[in-house]
Design a protein around this motif. Structure first.
Motif, short mmCIF file in Angstrom:
data_model
loop_
_atom_site.label_atom_id
_atom_site.label_comp_id
_atom_site.label_asym_id
_atom_site.label_seq_id
_atom_site.Cartn_x
_atom_site.Cartn_y
_atom_site.Cartn_z
N LEU A 142 68.90 31.49 44.97
CA LEU A 142 70.53 31.43 45.30
C LEU A 142 70.82 32.39 46.55
O LEU A 142 71.55 32.19 47.57
CB LEU A 142 71.27 32.32 44.10
CG LEU A 142 72.69 32.84 44.44
CD1 LEU A 142 73.51 31.50 43.95
CD2 LEU A 142 73.20 34.26 44.09
N GLY A 143 69.95 33.40 46.54
CA GLY A 143 70.18 34.15 48.11
C GLY A 143 69.86 33.16 49.34
O GLY A 143 70.82 33.24 50.07
N TYR A 144 68.90 32.24 49.27
CA TYR A 144 68.69 31.51 50.42
C TYR A 144 69.85 30.22 50.72
O TYR A 144 70.38 29.92 51.66
CB TYR A 144 67.48 30.75 50.56
CG TYR A 144 66.14 31.66 50.41
CD1 TYR A 144 65.96 32.54 51.74
CD2 TYR A 144 65.24 31.75 49.46
CE1 TYR A 144 65.16 33.31 51.82
CE2 TYR A 144 63.98 32.79 49.70
CZ TYR A 144 64.25 33.40 50.90
OH TYR A 144 62.97 34.23 50.98
N ALA A 145 70.38 29.94 49.26
CA ALA A 145 71.34 28.94 49.28
C ALA A 145 72.53 29.54 49.92
O ALA A 145 73.65 28.69 50.29
CB ALA A 145 71.63 28.63 48.12
N ILE A 146 73.02 30.82 49.70
CA ILE A 146 74.21 31.55 50.29
C ILE A 146 74.17 32.30 51.54
O ILE A 146 74.80 33.09 51.92
CB ILE A 146 74.92 32.27 49.08
CG1 ILE A 146 74.25 33.55 48.61
CG2 ILE A 146 75.28 31.59 47.86
CD1 ILE A 146 74.91 34.58 47.90
N ASN A 147 73.02 32.01 52.20
CA ASN A 147 72.81 32.52 53.66
C ASN A 147 72.39 33.99 53.54
O ASN A 147 73.06 34.76 54.25
CB ASN A 147 73.94 32.15 54.29
CG ASN A 147 73.57 31.74 55.71
OD1 ASN A 147 72.32 31.65 55.99
ND2 ASN A 147 74.41 31.10 56.39
N ALA A 148 72.03 34.48 52.49
CA ALA A 148 71.97 36.17 52.37
C ALA A 148 70.65 36.76 52.80
O ALA A 148 69.65 36.01 53.00
CB ALA A 148 72.27 36.39 50.88
N ASN A 149 70.61 37.95 52.85
CA ASN A 149 69.27 38.69 53.14
C ASN A 149 68.50 38.71 51.71
O ASN A 149 69.09 39.05 50.69
CB ASN A 149 69.48 40.07 53.35
CG ASN A 149 70.39 40.13 54.80
OD1 ASN A 149 70.25 39.25 55.67
ND2 ASN A 149 70.94 41.26 55.22
N VAL A 150 67.16 38.11 51.51
CA VAL A 150 66.55 38.19 50.38
C VAL A 150 65.69 39.50 50.89
O VAL A 150 64.60 39.08 51.63
CB VAL A 150 65.55 37.03 49.97
CG1 VAL A 150 64.78 37.22 49.16
CG2 VAL A 150 66.63 35.85 49.86
N ASN A 151 65.89 40.59 50.10
CA ASN A 151 64.95 41.62 50.22
C ASN A 151 63.48 41.56 49.56
O ASN A 151 63.39 41.21 48.69
CB ASN A 151 65.54 42.89 49.56
CG ASN A 151 66.78 43.26 50.30
OD1 ASN A 151 66.69 43.26 51.64
ND2 ASN A 151 67.76 43.76 49.57
#
Ligand code: ADP
Ligand code: MG
Ligand code: ZN
Length: 476
Positions: free
Chosen positions: A61-70
């Motif tokens: 989900l993180g990659y799909a919404i352009n987020a920082n994946v810690n």
């Protein structure tokens, strides 16, 4: 004039095979407390081990919404006592969640697009269920420890339309990603709605109330409308301070109102602290690679449908909103259906018939290959649109659904062959010399008569476009 401010917290139940911190299955259990073990029963000494599949799904989900994946995140304990939580705390991620700072784009009715910021998405364990039966209350811990992804938005929405559009987009996204069933009736996609108002132009936010656990788009819109009105009236009556408190409210479906449930706890009330039983969640390269395996998402599909297939924006949005619909559509194209015709047949002809029998794309008696073949036959003029409708009606009512066999059986093959149509046209013209005379003398309206007669003589099988073309030739 007031402005509405909305922020959403969405709880998505991840569709992992096992629970977040133990190997108990998450699947349906025949009996209460069957899917449990010392860890999810919180027996002393049992240690949690984080589920890799849940972490990978959160990362996806993180990659799909352009987020920082810690690459390192932590688990914390949130203390509260309730019978459905045997440990008396919930394991969640407070200080450093696995996913932080993303964005989702929503499309509004006026054609504009808006960016909604995402604060974070964190992993947490669900509680069990209390069941109240007469004088007794029972506790079922089958759900205890199932993985939830709590997705928190920034307070970026300004109307219920935006809130619903955001939720639909997120719902569609987690379904495309296949990280959750996101079944709202069954509670695997539920949300808390935070609402406040402020006078237009004021920078500081007003006091927010949090409406808990709403499980339908309709109730989200209705509860926001109710809250906005309640808060606005309080403001106008000069009792905003007294009546609008930072609190948790519940949506009462029967009365169509929100009701105060409890004052909002401060973080301090939960006595958060790092869970000493869990090591930091460190993601591996292998997990990153797996999380990045992703289907084409709705925004990319819309762009491709417009640019490559020539669809209108609205049609592309309708088709891609739901992954079942998009996959159905793409399978139709694989059968040779022309895109624009496929849209009409899918969204209006098939959908209309499905609505009538209370069915949906997922449960449709006509599969995508079948409808695709039907539309391909229309696209290459093998049958007419009218013949296609007759065929679709037939297949809705019958078990036999082999399109090519049925075209023969029902006599729907359309004649597009010039020679065959000309034979009929010549007969009609020869049989009506007076009308031909009148037409040539300027009575243009008679053209329709010739078309009608030709179609009738062909028992409706002649290709109408061909009939028009050939008649024009013959009469000129
Ligand atoms: P908590 O964890 O106590 O619920 P957060 O500060 O994490 O509180 O905020 C939760 C949600 O409330 C977020 O979605 C956020 O966008 C939203 N929110 C925060 N302030 C406001 C406000 N004034 N009006 C509406 N929503 C708000
Ligand atoms: Mg909250
Ligand atoms: Zn367990």
């Amino acid at each position: 004039m007031f402005e509405t401010v909305i922020g959403l917290e969405v709880h998505v139940q991840l569709n992992t095979k096992t629970k977040l911190f133990c190997t108990c299955p998450t699947s349906f259990a025949e009996h209460q407390n069957m899917n449990t073990c010392p860890t999810c029963l919180a027996l002393p000494g049992a240690l949690p081990v984080v589920n890799k599949e849940a972490a990978v799904k959160a990362m996806r989900l993180g990659y799909a919404i352009n987020a920082n994946v810690n690459h390192t995140s932590y688990f914390d304990r949130k203390s509260y006592f309730y019978p459905d939580s045997p440990s008396a705390y919930q394991i969640t991620q407070l200080t450093k969640a696995i996913v932080q700072k993303g964005e989702v784009f929503i499309d509004l009715k006026d054609g504009t697009r808006k960016r909604i910021g995402m604060t974070q998405a964190h992993l947490e364990a669900d509680a069990g269920k209390n069941m109240h039966e007469g004088a007794y209350s029972k506790v079922d811990l089958n759900r205890s420890g199932t993985p939830l992804l709590e997705i928190v938005s920034d307070p970026d929405m300004r109307s219920s339309e935006e809130a619903v559009a955001f939720l639909k987009k997120l719902h569609s996204t987690v379904r495309y990603l296949d990280i959750s069933d996101a079944n709202m009736q069954e509670g695997s996609f539920r949300c808390d709605v935070n609402v406040s108002i402020r006078p237009k132009g004021q920078e500081a936010f007003g006091t927010r109330v949090e409406i808990k656990n709403i499980n339908s788009f309709k109730f989200v819109a209705a509860s926001i409308a109710y809250e906005v009105q309640r808060q606005t009236e309080a403001y106008e009556d000069g009792v905003y301070e007294q009546e609008v408190n930072q609190e948790t409210r519940l949506w009462n479906v029967d009365e169509g109102v929100t009701k105060s449930m409890r004052g909002k706890e401060e973080a301090a009330d939960y006595r958060y602290f790092p869970d000493p039983d869990l090591r930091p969640l460190v993601v591996t390269q292998e997990m990153i690679a797996e999380a990045k395996i992703m289907p084409e998402l709705p925004d990319a599909k819309v762009k491709r449908y417009i640019e490559e297939l020539g669809l209108k924006l609205y049609d592309a949005q309708v088709i891609t909103a739901d992954k079942e619909m998009a996959y159905y559509f793409e399978e139709m194209l694989a059968q040779g259906a022309v895109a624009k015709t496929a849209v009409t047949w899918l969204t209006s002809e098939l959908q209309g018939r499905l609505n009538k029998i209370g069915s949906s794309i997922e449960t449709s008696p006509i599969d995508a290959k079948t409808l695709g073949t039907l539309v391909a036959n229309i696209s290459d003029d093998s049958i007419s649109g009218k013949g296609g409708k007759e065929l679709l009606d037939y297949m809705m009512d019958n078990e036999s659904r082999d399109v090519n066999t049925l075209i023969d059986k029902l006599g729907l093959a359309q004649v597009s062959d010039d020679g065959a149509i000309l034979v009929i046209i010549d007969e009609i013209l020869a049989g009506n010399p007076d009308k031909v005379e009148q037409y040539k003398g300027g009575k243009d309206k008679l053209f329709g008569f010739f078309v009608g007669q030709t179609m009738k003589a062909s028992k409706g099988t002649a290709n109408p476009a061909k009939v028009n073309e050939l008649l024009k030739e013959r009469l000129s």
